[in-house]
Write an enzyme that holds these catalytic residues in place. Structure first.
Site, PDB file in Angstrom:
ATOM      1  N   GLU A 173      17.569  41.263   9.960  1.00 67.26           N
ATOM      2  CA  GLU A 173      18.492  40.505  10.691  1.00 67.26           C
ATOM      3  C   GLU A 173      19.902  41.143  11.001  1.00 67.26           C
ATOM      4  OE1 GLU A 173      21.103  36.257  10.233  1.00 67.26           O
ATOM      5  OE2 GLU A 173      19.949  37.046   8.507  1.00 67.26           O
ATOM      6  N   ILE A 208      19.888  38.391   2.992  1.00 67.29           N
ATOM      7  CA  ILE A 208      20.388  37.340   2.215  1.00 67.29           C
ATOM      8  C   ILE A 208      20.468  36.063   3.150  1.00 67.29           C
ATOM      9  CG2 ILE A 208      22.433  36.740   0.937  1.00 67.29           C
ATOM     10  CD1 ILE A 208      23.227  39.428   0.001  1.00 67.29           C
ATOM     11  N   ASP A 209      19.453  35.183   2.889  1.00 69.04           N
ATOM     12  CA  ASP A 209      19.646  34.092   3.757  1.00 69.04           C
ATOM     13  C   ASP A 209      20.428  32.952   2.864  1.00 69.04           C
ATOM     14  OD1 ASP A 209      18.284  32.497   5.834  1.00 69.04           O
ATOM     15  OD2 ASP A 209      17.903  31.155   3.994  1.00 69.04           O
ATOM     16  N   ASP A 261      24.477  42.031   2.304  1.00 70.35           N
ATOM     17  CA  ASP A 261      23.364  41.802   3.362  1.00 70.35           C
ATOM     18  C   ASP A 261      22.720  43.294   3.772  1.00 70.35           C
ATOM     19  OD1 ASP A 261      22.597  39.159   4.062  1.00 70.35           O
ATOM     20  OD2 ASP A 261      25.036  38.856   4.352  1.00 70.35           O
ATOM     21  N   ASP A 314      15.059  39.281   6.159  1.00 67.31           N
ATOM     22  CA  ASP A 314      16.302  38.506   5.857  1.00 67.31           C
ATOM     23  C   ASP A 314      17.018  38.662   4.580  1.00 67.31           C
ATOM     24  OD1 ASP A 314      18.434  36.782   6.000  1.00 67.31           O
ATOM     25  OD2 ASP A 314      17.472  35.034   6.735  1.00 67.31           O
ATOM     26  N   THR A 319      23.824  32.931   3.904  1.00 63.19           N
ATOM     27  CA  THR A 319      25.044  33.998   3.410  1.00 63.19           C
ATOM     28  C   THR A 319      26.339  32.972   3.183  1.00 63.19           C
ATOM     29  OG1 THR A 319      24.231  35.496   5.158  1.00 63.19           O
ATOM     30  CG2 THR A 319      26.184  35.822   4.376  1.00 63.19           C
ATOM     31  N   ASP A 356      13.676  34.460   9.422  1.00 61.99           N
ATOM     32  CA  ASP A 356      13.820  33.057   8.573  1.00 61.99           C
ATOM     33  C   ASP A 356      12.603  32.412   7.826  1.00 61.99           C
ATOM     34  OD1 ASP A 356      16.828  32.698   8.370  1.00 61.99           O
ATOM     35  OD2 ASP A 356      16.736  32.055  10.239  1.00 61.99           O
TER      36      ASP A 356
END
Length: 398
Positions: free
Chosen positions: A79, A155-156, A54, A153, A158, A315
């Site tokens: 994020e 790595i959405d 991330d 973001d 996770t 997001d």
């Protein structure tokens, strides 16, 4: 502005390479997890994790944009915190160094001296990629750089990334869980108005080679500014999507449910009950806010609806920008349900430049009223009208 979008596409692919590389070796991947601190947790989950992947993805995006467009760095927001604590209690700030060897040395401190893992990660982090798109190359749009803000973001979804399921079957093209639900989200907005202008959604895990087990991804983009609306050609209806849509159209001609929607597994029962009356069998469950938005972008469903306040600006901004370029958008659900169309003709579109008053931590940037992502305004109005008719008074759900 198209130059900025071109660079965002390029760095999103670099980011996708990092995400794929960190998933490739399980022994390496186990080293990359650190539980989030309390103030960074998403209250939707009992345990919320960030990964070194991330942070590396976020820093690659931020620092590449800073290098290419000096001054933009002050308006790039992500994020993740880029601070890690190793087993010795040392706090290390993760960043992309100018040389691969320096990055490897820094990562070695995070990974408690694991030289092979640090070297492998540094190599992929510094690996450049080429990205071209003839549709975007034909467009030249200028906008003052200092009016732009960027939400990232890295790595959405996770949890799905950590879990790493690869054998999930899709339901009419929609994956309920698994690596396909993982996305990298980059949204650009106007810092004065909060209106989303550009969006990039990179889906790193789309197809897997059965022999090498290596993944290939797909990238989607959109630009909406001053009457110019363009998006990636991949968002044209493909054969597979067309067949799904034709299948739905033929069944919908004989059924009283003209809408399809994707929802979270944690959606409120009152919303699910109303949707069952509005959508019938056209309700799909999927992981990841970015992926559910992408399902709308791809035309796999008409609507993504979520009533909770556990999605955030990072997001939604990317998909919102792409949907605007396609004639759709993303609105505040609570605002829609409380709206009087006679006195409030405009729909309450989400904006990205204002913090929630009185909130702290990540909740400052929460989409407090929930959201609805849509492809067509007339379709949204018809959907909301039916939803309100089938929904108990909004006050009973808040």
């Amino acid at each position: 502005m198209s130059q900025i979008l071109r660079e965002l596409l390029r760095v999103s692919e670099r980011a996708a390479n990092i995400a794929r590389a960190c998933r490739q070796q399980q022994a390496l991947f186990q080293l990359l997890i650190e539980e989030k601190k309390e103030g960074e947790k998403n209250k939707k989950f009992s345990v919320d994790f960030k990964t070194l992947a991330d942070v590396l993805v976020q820093e690659v995006i931020k620092q590449n944009m800073e290098n290419k467009f000096p001054g933009l760095e002050k308006n790039i927001f992500g994020e993740e915190s880029n601070e890690f604590t190793n087993d010795l209690g040392e706090k290390i700030t993760v960043r992309l160094c100018s040389a691969e060897e320096e990055t490897a040395e820094l990562l070695s401190k995070v990974l408690n001296g694991n030289q092979s893992a640090s070297g492998a990660l540094a190599k992929v982090v510094h690996q450049d990629v080429a990205f071209t798109d003839a549709t975007l190359d034909s467009v030249e749009i200028s906008i003052p750089q200092d009016t732009l803000g960027i939400w990232v973001d890295p790595i959405d979804s996770t949890y799905q990334y950590i879990k790493g399921s690869t054998d999930i079957k899709s339901n009419q093209g929609i994956f309920p869980s698994g690596l396909q639900c993982v996305t990298i989200l980059i949204g650009v907005y106007d810092i004065q108005t909060g209106v989303p202008l550009m969006g990039v959604i990179n889906q790193p895990f789309v197809t897997q080679d059965p022999k090498t087990l290596r993944w290939k991804g797909q990238c989607y983009w959109g630009l909406s500014y001053m009457g110019t609306n363009i998006h990636s050609p991949e968002l044209g209806v493909s054969k597979g999507k067309r067949e799904v849509q034709q299948e739905r159209s033929s069944s919908e001609a004989q059924a009283p449910h003209p809408f399809s929607a994707v929802i979270s597994t944690s959606e409120k029962e009152t919303i699910k009950a109303a949707l069952a009356r509005v959508c019938g069998d056209g309700i799909f469950r999927a992981a990841g806010a970015g992926y559910k938005s992408l399902c709308v972008v791809q035309g796999l469903v008409d609507i993504y609806i979520f009533s909770e306040d556990t999605t955030f600006k990072w997001d939604s901004c990317a998909a919102h920008a792409i949907l605007r370029a396609m004639g759709g958008g993303m609105v505040d659900l609570k605002g829609c349900l409380e709206r009087n169309p006679d006195t409030e003709p405009d729909l309450p579109e989400l904006v990205y430049h204002v913090e929630n008053p009185g909130a702290t931590g990540v909740d400052r940037w929460a989409n407090r009223g929930g959201l609805v992502a849509y492809r067509c305004k007339k379709q949204l109005e018809a959907f909301l009208s039916l939803l309100i008719q089938n929904l108990e008074p909004w006050e009973t759900q808040t």
